[in-house]
Design a protein around this motif. Structure first.
Motif, PDB file in Angstrom:
ATOM      1  N   GLY A 284       0.827  -1.196   0.149  1.00  0.00           N
ATOM      2  CA  GLY A 284      -0.013   0.060   0.185  1.00  0.00           C
ATOM      3  C   GLY A 284       1.092   1.182   0.046  1.00  0.00           C
ATOM      4  N   GLY A 285       1.912   1.223  -0.731  1.00  0.00           N
ATOM      5  CA  GLY A 285       2.628   2.475  -0.788  1.00  0.00           C
ATOM      6  C   GLY A 285       3.917   2.348  -0.006  1.00  0.00           C
ATOM      7  N   ALA A 286       4.739   3.118  -0.199  1.00  0.00           N
ATOM      8  CA  ALA A 286       6.152   3.073   0.723  1.00  0.00           C
ATOM      9  C   ALA A 286       6.054   2.755   2.113  1.00  0.00           C
ATOM     10  N   SER A 287       4.929   3.456   2.776  1.00  0.00           N
ATOM     11  CA  SER A 287       4.603   3.444   4.208  1.00  0.00           C
ATOM     12  C   SER A 287       4.398   2.170   4.696  1.00  0.00           C
ATOM     13  N   ALA A 288       3.685   1.315   3.841  1.00  0.00           N
ATOM     14  CA  ALA A 288       3.038   0.083   4.377  1.00  0.00           C
ATOM     15  C   ALA A 288       4.160  -1.122   4.572  1.00  0.00           C
ATOM     16  N   PRO A 289       3.770  -1.752   5.946  1.00  0.00           N
ATOM     17  CA  PRO A 289       4.693  -3.089   6.057  1.00  0.00           C
ATOM     18  C   PRO A 289       4.709  -3.965   5.001  1.00  0.00           C
ATOM     19  N   TRP A 290       5.790  -4.643   4.763  1.00  0.00           N
ATOM     20  CA  TRP A 290       5.928  -5.581   3.374  1.00  0.00           C
ATOM     21  C   TRP A 290       5.103  -6.758   3.800  1.00  0.00           C
ATOM     22  N   PHE A 291       4.766  -7.330   2.576  1.00  0.00           N
ATOM     23  CA  PHE A 291       4.130  -8.565   2.322  1.00  0.00           C
ATOM     24  C   PHE A 291       5.172  -9.642   1.718  1.00  0.00           C
ATOM     25  N   VAL A 292       5.255 -10.798   2.004  1.00  0.00           N
ATOM     26  CA  VAL A 292       6.067 -12.032   1.408  1.00  0.00           C
ATOM     27  C   VAL A 292       5.003 -12.974   0.825  1.00  0.00           C
ATOM     28  N   PRO A 293       5.363 -13.680  -0.159  1.00  0.00           N
ATOM     29  CA  PRO A 293       4.614 -14.773  -0.902  1.00  0.00           C
ATOM     30  C   PRO A 293       4.241 -15.934   0.157  1.00  0.00           C
ATOM     31  N   GLU A 294       5.101 -16.236   1.120  1.00  0.00           N
ATOM     32  CA  GLU A 294       4.931 -17.334   1.969  1.00  0.00           C
ATOM     33  C   GLU A 294       3.805 -17.241   2.624  1.00  0.00           C
ATOM     34  N   HIS A 295       3.287 -15.972   3.126  1.00  0.00           N
ATOM     35  CA  HIS A 295       2.204 -15.651   4.065  1.00  0.00           C
ATOM     36  C   HIS A 295       1.099 -14.920   3.344  1.00  0.00           C
ATOM     37  N   LEU A 410      13.076  -6.823   7.158  1.00  0.00           N
ATOM     38  CA  LEU A 410      14.206  -7.264   7.247  1.00  0.00           C
ATOM     39  C   LEU A 410      14.229  -8.055   8.614  1.00  0.00           C
ATOM     40  N   LYS A 411      13.655  -7.562   9.666  1.00  0.00           N
ATOM     41  CA  LYS A 411      13.575  -8.361  11.017  1.00  0.00           C
ATOM     42  C   LYS A 411      12.876  -9.885  10.921  1.00  0.00           C
ATOM     43  N   ASP A 412      11.605  -9.456  10.186  1.00  0.00           N
ATOM     44  CA  ASP A 412      10.692 -10.531  10.247  1.00  0.00           C
ATOM     45  C   ASP A 412      10.886 -11.813   9.185  1.00  0.00           C
ATOM     46  N   TYR A 413      11.581 -11.144   7.990  1.00  0.00           N
ATOM     47  CA  TYR A 413      11.762 -12.241   6.843  1.00  0.00           C
ATOM     48  C   TYR A 413      13.147 -12.385   6.445  1.00  0.00           C
ATOM     49  N   PHE A 414      13.811 -11.332   6.513  1.00  0.00           N
ATOM     50  CA  PHE A 414      15.189 -11.478   5.663  1.00  0.00           C
ATOM     51  C   PHE A 414      16.417 -11.468   6.586  1.00  0.00           C
ATOM     52  N   ILE A 415      16.198 -11.891   7.876  1.00  0.00           N
ATOM     53  CA  ILE A 415      17.372 -11.853   8.808  1.00  0.00           C
ATOM     54  C   ILE A 415      18.715 -12.254   8.344  1.00  0.00           C
ATOM     55  N   GLU A 416      18.619 -13.391   7.555  1.00  0.00           N
ATOM     56  CA  GLU A 416      19.879 -14.104   6.764  1.00  0.00           C
ATOM     57  C   GLU A 416      20.354 -13.214   5.834  1.00  0.00           C
TER      58      GLU A 416
END
Lengths: 438, 823, 204
Positions: A284-295, A410-416
């Protein structure tokens, strides 16, 4: 195929949808004339019943917003055309391709709120849309649709077109009002400066988005019931979505609420170029928390479903990132935007967003430390306590907390991926490319 | 009626209703609608803050005052400085999330703040330093390079800005915009690059710039006269009131090793709200001047030579006694006393009446309203009445120039409280941008304008003046306006408004106290007529019969000296050559005097040929009481000894009296103060004890006392404005060539100098060019002045600031002509 | 005592008349001041202060808040390359580098001649046609590094007096966010948007 409302004319008549001739030939200005014969209450009730939600990002009921307008006079109407959120370009299309539709929506809104002076605030980087709108306003004045005694009635309505100066924050309604008063575009405190009570020149003011008012001629034409029935859920009517990034068919799409993200990205957007995998998208625009396909891929696109998943539809901008995208760089780029656009008045946003940008830049450039992600999360925590949704802001307006969304991703999905930046001393996805960016 | 000991004005004010809120689990009763941060503070809970300032509108920018408030949607983080208390509000100022927010804000603020506390003026009294210790995270995790800026930039003649120390709290920018009305420092750029700055080549040339230094919560703004001169913990401090402003704003005096280093404003509801004009704030430099008179000087062979005190006192006493014996006390005049304390003034007054036997005493120098109007206006306003008025009329001096505290108060009333403001003046004034109505008139044409008003012209102004509660600030706008105009204006408004309160204005600071102590030819201490029963009673208390006919005022004393009817003159801290509108009257009188004694801190243009100059203690070198423009008595205090052998005025006249064989019985300030509080009716009970208290309001002397004379209003009419190509407006500016300013190196250069302001439309006809000289001639004086083209001066008017370095005196005749100067 | 030509003063009066309070005209008047001087000068800000009844410091405060009021010398052509997220994903950085390389002007700077200024900008609302570039705020979508080099060369050689978005899109653009409709003739004559209210556009 879905019903098109606000984009119908430009789809049907791509060459000249912006002209008065075309507009009048396609039912144009009839609803404004009709509105002159309706009472204020009738108009407000009709819009309330339609369920029309504000299209600027906050998704607040337009009819309800109108009913808050304090009874003091004079009052003002300000149309927010300061569209600047990365990924968003829908209002530009509405301004450029169908300005009379917006003007008719303005006239209806003005009548419903007994406003006699309206402003359209268009972002400064949109000179062509501004020219089209001004030309349309000139035509409307020349034909007696604006000015003294519109449509031969005794109702006066002035409309001033105002160009911004290059500041995203002016899309925030109180910042926009300050800007229109000739001040720095700094958001005002709420309380006490709720526009409906203390808006432009401290007088009651309605601020509506371009797309929101562009819906009004259609709501009056088809009736609130039919409008509400366009979707099978509580998010009524259609909704413009701006699709960009790694998709085959980027662009603006007028859609009913309720399709899924999978349908949007793969069916409507034509999927990811080169058959590559989807890595993440910003819903929903750059402000919105990101989504990932897994969820999130099969969630329906509605206000409530998106909120339940911890994000928002915001301005309707969807930015798609494929598997080749470096998440650290993407996050840095989004945060850089908010740091650049921070007005600077409140401490956490002014200092915090810049600090976050510096930390991510360092990680991307191979200077990251093992503690940096935790540090970035903690800095984010100082802007948006607990990193929850909706954010518990330490700031005056939501801009600062917006910069936290990429850190949360980054914290929720891309730590590695972040850790490999630190351990490899640089970006693992573009190690072959030269380092450095603007 | 006893003296009024509070900040409340004469207009009645309503009580605020209370609501109950819960702060950290405890129920508290607080005023409804109060800001949460203030309500909590008053109830003993300090919420940390940087940007909030009690006297300015909240901006909620620093975010340091975040607290949690319960809402139907659960606890919300809100700023305590922007939310008003409501019934049942539940507030937590100490929750884990609040602490997290406080730590975060401090870490953010310190991220770019330099760690130069050891060399920063603010170190030791710095809110950022203090709060970082109390609420901060302990260490910074910011490893990036801090913002840097070019080191400090002078944003005005008195203030320097170190931008890297700035935490962008907007206190200085709000002050300049909301309080002083000089929006010349503003935020510039945005986001992380935001800074405070001025427009290039357009400095923050405000009369109030020093306040920004005081309210800066870090060391970003520093004052040139104080920078690097002291550490806060080394300073000795006493509270006092400034005598360089007629409102006597409350302040602290800070000194180190007997040298005064700065004054800081103290928040006082009744007067200054904590603000000081720069003239008051930096007006201490003259005290440490090398040009102070530090020994008694007597003229021998044309030269002033130092002699022991005893010798000087004997000489003076002998000579005064001789004149008195030969020609009576009426052959002696006393001018001055308006710059000292009430105790000095009382002693001087008693000395004149009892020892010299004369009523030829005057604290003013021919530029003031009548003494009975200044001292004994029954319906005198309090300063705080300005806040409660419906309409405020300013018909008199430009308050910004001559009455800075009143200027700020009136400005606030118009801007923040929405009061109707009417400004009537010969030219532009500092209040015009906030005035609802503004009228200009030709200098000397005030009565004509009053006639027009009386005849119903200027209907909008009349309507504004016909309000329920009107406060009128009246004084002499220009030397061309005689003292009668102000009284007529007051009389006129009394007929118009339902309730009128009058504040008569005079520029010399303790004039009000001096008049109350009887330093006027027609008044005895306590505002009683010299020929009244009250005066007789006072005379009896003094053990003599000094009452009688009114004496000579300053102008008459000087005329008497010139003609020989008056033989001897005592000047007390007075410089009539500089201060009298028609200087020749002063210089002729002094030249004709047989014997002149001066008690003063400096040799000035009036005492330079005196027979004896006795060294006087200055402000902060003695204690006592003073009375301000509204009749408010406050205590001033001593922080350092007077230099050399200088002594307080009261002590000097006491010794002269003793040497003349009269014991005034005034052996100490305490004794004098006690005598005043016992025998001067209006000052009954106003003792040091009453004024030595925690609050700063002081006591307002009642004016509806039966012993007070009432004056007869002068009917408007008769005088037409002068027919001339140019009418001359001569008026004071904040900075001039007075001796104390001349001895203040930081302030004296700020005087406008010998300039004539002229409307650009008038310039071509008389060959005036901006920056070029022009000769201005009146029947009483002439001189060359540098032209300043000025839209604020109406066509047909010339504005010449009074008493400027290098500027000639032009007198009171408003008819002027100009001639170009060939160069 | 305005330093502006009478026609500009008349425009200023008209603009002010469109607002209930004259201070609101600050932003359009700042563009007017830029059009007078080529960029926003101190004199220009002082002039706007006079018109709006505020101090020059207040005007500077407003002007410096916004990115489009250029307070330093700016070229006849201001080339703005978007490097925000959507453009970055599709090569916006490469387009910027190509512009810098071809022009010899690093972002944030202006060439000696005063012909070209180059800047990277945040989102300009052309994400569907990323990467996007603007010349004097006239938009070109779907720009490649090669086309960007061609654009710079064209500006240097052809030196168009008016830059027009349709013309540049045709010459140097690619995929667009949406159909643009009938070709538009107006365009920009300097590094400020080709728009002033009151039915008046770019051409001078």
């Amino acid at each position: 195929m879905t019903t098109l409302l606000v984009t119908k004319r430009m789809v049907d008549h791509p060459a000249d949808s912006h002209t008065l001739e075309r507009y009048q030939a396609t039912d144009g200005y009839n609803q404004a004339r009709r509105a002159l014969g309706m009472t204020r209450d009738e108009l407000v009730e009709e819009v309330k019943a339609s369920g029309l939600l504000g299209r600027g990002g906050a998704a607040f009921s337009a009819g309800l917003k109108w009913s808050f307008l304090a009874p003091a006079r004079p009052s003002y109407l300000v149309i927010n055309g300061d569209e600047s959120e990365p990924g968003t370009f829908k209002d530009r299309q509405l301004l450029e391709r169908d300005p009379h539709q917006m003007i008719e929506g303005i006239i209806i809104t003005a009548i419903a709120n007994e406003v006699h002076h309206a402003f359209v605030y268009i972002r400064g980087e949109y000179p062509k849309p501004a020219r089209r709108v001004q030309a349309a306003v000139d035509e409307a004045y020349a034909n007696g649709f604006l000015g003294k005694g519109i449509f031969g009635s005794d109702y006066d309505l002035e409309l001033t077109v105002h160009l911004g100066g290059g500041a995203y924050i002016c899309g925030e309604e109180t910042a926009l009002i300050n800007s229109l008063e000739g001040l720095r575009g700094e958001p005002r405190l709420k309380p006490p400066y709720f526009p409906a009570a203390k808006g432009l020149y401290m007088l009651p003011t309605i601020v509506n988005n371009v797309e929101t008012v562009s819906n009004l001629p259609h709501i009056l034409a088809m009736g609130s019931g039919d409008y509400a029935a366009l979707t099978g859920n509580e998010d009524t009517g259609t909704f413009m979505m701006s699709l960009s990034g790694h998709v085959e068919k980027p662009g603006n799409y007028e859609l009913p609420h309720g399709i899924t993200w999978r349908e949007l990205i793969y069916d409507i957007g034509g999927g990811i170029p080169g058959g590559r995998d989807l890595k993440a998208w910003i819903p929903g625009g750059a402000s919105a928390p990101w989504f990932v396909p897994e969820h999130h891929l099969d969630l329906p696109i509605t206000k409530d479903d998106t909120a339940a998943a911890g994000s928002m539809l915001g301005s309707g901008a969807v930015i798609v990132m494929d598997e080749t995208t470096c998440m650290v760089e993407a996050a840095e780029r989004v945060i850089r935007f908010f740091a650049h656009e921070s007005c600077g008045q409140c401490t956490p946003c002014r200092e915090g967003t810049t600090w976050l940008e510096m930390i991510l830049r360092r990680i991307e450039d191979g200077q990251g430390r093992a503690v940096d992600l935790d540090l970035a999360v903690d800095v984010s925590d100082g802007i948006s306590i607990g990193l929850g949704w909706p954010p518990k802001m330490t700031t005056i307006c939501p801009l600062g907390p917006s910069a936290v969304s990429p850190i949360k991703a980054l914290k929720d999905y891309f730590i590695e991926e972040v850790e490999s930046h630190v351990s490899q001393g640089g970006c693992p996805l573009k190690s072959a490319q030269p380092v450095g960016s603007p | 009626m006893p003296a009024q000991v509070s900040s409340a004005g004469r207009f009645a004010m309503s009580e605020r209703t209370l609501v109950t809120i819960t702060i950290n689990g405890e129920d508290k009763q607080v005023p409804e609608g109060e800001l949460l941060i203030k309500a909590a503070q008053d109830e003993g809970t300090y919420i940390p803050r940087f940007c909030w300032h009690e006297r300015m509108n909240p901006v909620g920018m620093c975010r340091m005052c975040l607290v949690e408030v319960d809402t139907p949607r659960g606890p919300m983080m809100v700023t305590a400085c922007t939310n008003n208390v409501t019934e049942g509000m539940v507030v937590d100022t100490e929750s884990a999330e609040v602490k997290k927010a406080q730590e975060a804000i401090l870490e953010f603020l310190l991220a770019n703040h330099p760690l130069d506390c050891p060399v920063c003026d603010k170190g030791g009294e710095c809110p950022l330093q203090d709060q970082a210790m109390a609420y901060g995270p302990g260490e910074s995790r910011f490893v990036e390079i801090k913002r840097t800026y070019e080191k400090p930039i002078p944003i005005s003649d008195l203030v320097l800005l170190d931008r890297e120390r700035c935490i962008l709290c907007a206190r200085c920018t709000r002050f300049s915009d909301e309080i002083s009305g000089d929006p010349l420092i503003e935020f510039k750029d945005r986001g992380n690059a935001t800074e405070v700055n001025t427009f290039p080549d357009l400095p923050f040339s405000s009369y109030f710039s020093g306040n920004t230094v005081q309210i800066c919560p870090v060391g970003a703004l520093t004052a040139k006269p104080y920078r690097f001169r002291a550490r806060p913990w080394d300073l000795k401090k006493v509270e006092s009131s400034s005598l360089q402003d007629t409102a006597h704003p409350r302040m602290e005096i800070h000194a180190s090793q007997n040298e005064i280093l700065r004054y800081t404003g103290v928040d006082n509801d009744a007067t200054n709200h904590g603000w000081l004009s720069d003239k008051a704030r930096f007006g201490f430099e003259h005290l440490r001047s090398d040009n102070r008179v530090t020994e008694p000087l007597v003229r021998r062979g044309g030269e002033l030579v130092a002699v022991p005190w005893a010798e000087a006192i004997d000489m003076v006493a002998t000579r005064f006694q001789l004149v008195k014996d030969e020609d009576g006390g009426e052959a002696i005049g006393v001018i001055g006393g308006a710059n000292g304390t009430n105790e000095d003034a009382y002693a001087l007054s008693k000395f004149a009446r009892v020892a010299l036997g004369t009523n030829n005493v005057d604290a003013t120098v021919g530029d003031a309203l009548a003494s009975h109007f200044l001292a004994a206006t029954v319906d005198r306003a309090c300063i705080s009445d300005i806040d409660d008025a419906d309409t405020i009329l300013v018909w008199g001096p430009d308050l910004k120039e001559e009455h800075p505290t009143l200027y700020l108060r009136v400005r606030r009333a118009a801007q923040e409280l929405g009061k109707t403001l009417v400004v009537i003046h010969p030219r532009a004034t500092g209040l015009d941008d906030r005035a609802s109505h503004k009228l200009n008139y030709r200098p000397g044409g005030g009565f004509q304008l009053l006639d027009e008003l009386a005849e119903g012209e200027h209907a909008d102004v009349l309507h504004a003046l016909s309000a329920n509660k009107v406060v009128v600030l009246v004084g002499m706008a220009s030397h061309a306006d005689g003292p009668d105009l102000a009284e007529s204006v007051a009389a006129f408004i009394r007929q118009k408004a339902v309730k009128t309160l009058i504040l008569p204005l005079n520029s010399r600071s303790n004039t009000y106290g001096a008049l109350d102590m009887g330093l006027a030819p027609d008044l005895f201490p306590g505002r009683v007529n010299v020929d009244s029963a009250g005066a007789a009673a006072l005379g009896e208390a003094w053990g003599g019969e000094p009452a009688g006919l009114p004496g000579r005022d300053s102008t008459e004393i000087l005329a008497g000296l010139d003609s020989g009817e008056v033989r001897a003159l005592l000047l007390v801290g007075s410089d009539p050559v500089r201060d009298m509108p028609i200087p020749s009257a002063a210089s002729d009188g002094l030249a004709g005097a047989e014997y002149v004694v001066s008690i003063d801190m400096f040799v000035n243009d009036s005492n330079c040929n005196a027979d004896v100059i006795l060294p006087a203690a200055g402000f902060a070198e003695k204690e006592g009481t003073v009375t301000n423009v509204e009749g408010r008595v406050q205590k001033v205090n001593q922080i350092r000894p007077a230099p050399g052998q200088a002594r307080a005025d009261w002590a000097v006249v006491g010794d002269v009296a003793l040497s003349m064989g009269v014991d005034l019985g005034l052996g100490s300030v305490e004794i004098i103060n006690k005598e005043i509080s016992e025998i001067v009716g209006a000052y009954e009970g106003v003792t040091f004890d009453l004024l030595e208290w925690e609050q700063r309001e002081g006591a307002v002397i009642p004016v509806d006392d039966t012993r007070v004379i009432s004056h007869i209003p002068i009917a408007a009419g008769g005088k037409a404005s002068p027919e001339a190509a140019f009418t001359l407006h001569v008026a004071r500016t904040m900075y001039d060539d007075g001796v104390r300013l001349r001895e203040s190196p930081s302030l004296h250069p700020l005087a406008p100098g010998a300039v004539v302001r002229i409307n650009p439309a008038d310039a071509p006809s008389v060959g005036a060019q901006d920056g070029r000289p022009l000769r201005v001639v009146t029947s009483q004086g002439e001189g060359e002045f540098t032209v300043v083209l000025d839209e604020g001066t109406p066509a047909g008017v010339l504005f010449v600031p009074f008493n400027q370095p290098g500027g000639a005196h032009l007198g009171t005749d408003p008819v002027a002509r100009v001639t170009p100067v060939k160069t | 005592m305005s330093a502006w030509p009478e026609a500009t003063q008349e425009r200023a009066r008209q603009i002010i008349s469109r607002y209930p309070e004259k201070r609101s005209a600050v932003m359009p008047l700042l563009y007017l001041a830029m059009a007078e001087d080529g960029h926003l000068t101190e004199d220009g800000m002082a002039e706007v202060a006079e018109w709006c009844g505020i101090t020059p410091a207040q005007v500077q405060s407003v002007a410096s808040f916004y990115t489009m009021y250029k307070r330093e010398r700016t070229g006849q052509y201001l080339v703005s390359c978007c490097t925000s997220i959507s453009c970055m994903l599709l090569g916006g950085d490469d387009v910027l580098h190509a512009v810098e390389d071809e022009s010899g002007v690093p972002h944030g700077e202006t060439d000696e001649e005063g012909l070209l200024s180059v800047e990277h900008v945040e989102c300009i609302g052309a994400c569907g046609g990323a990467p996007a570039v603007q010349v004097n705020y006239e938009l070109i979508e779907g720009v490649t590094p090669e086309k960007a080099r061609d654009l710079v060369g064209w500006l240097k050689d052809a030196r168009p007096s008016v830059v027009n978005t349709d013309e540049m899109q045709e010459l140097f653009g690619g995929p667009r966010s949406f159909d643009w409709g009938i070709r538009e003739e107006e365009g920009a004559v300097g590094p400020y948007p080709a728009f002033q209210p009151l039915g008046t556009v770019g051409k001078e």
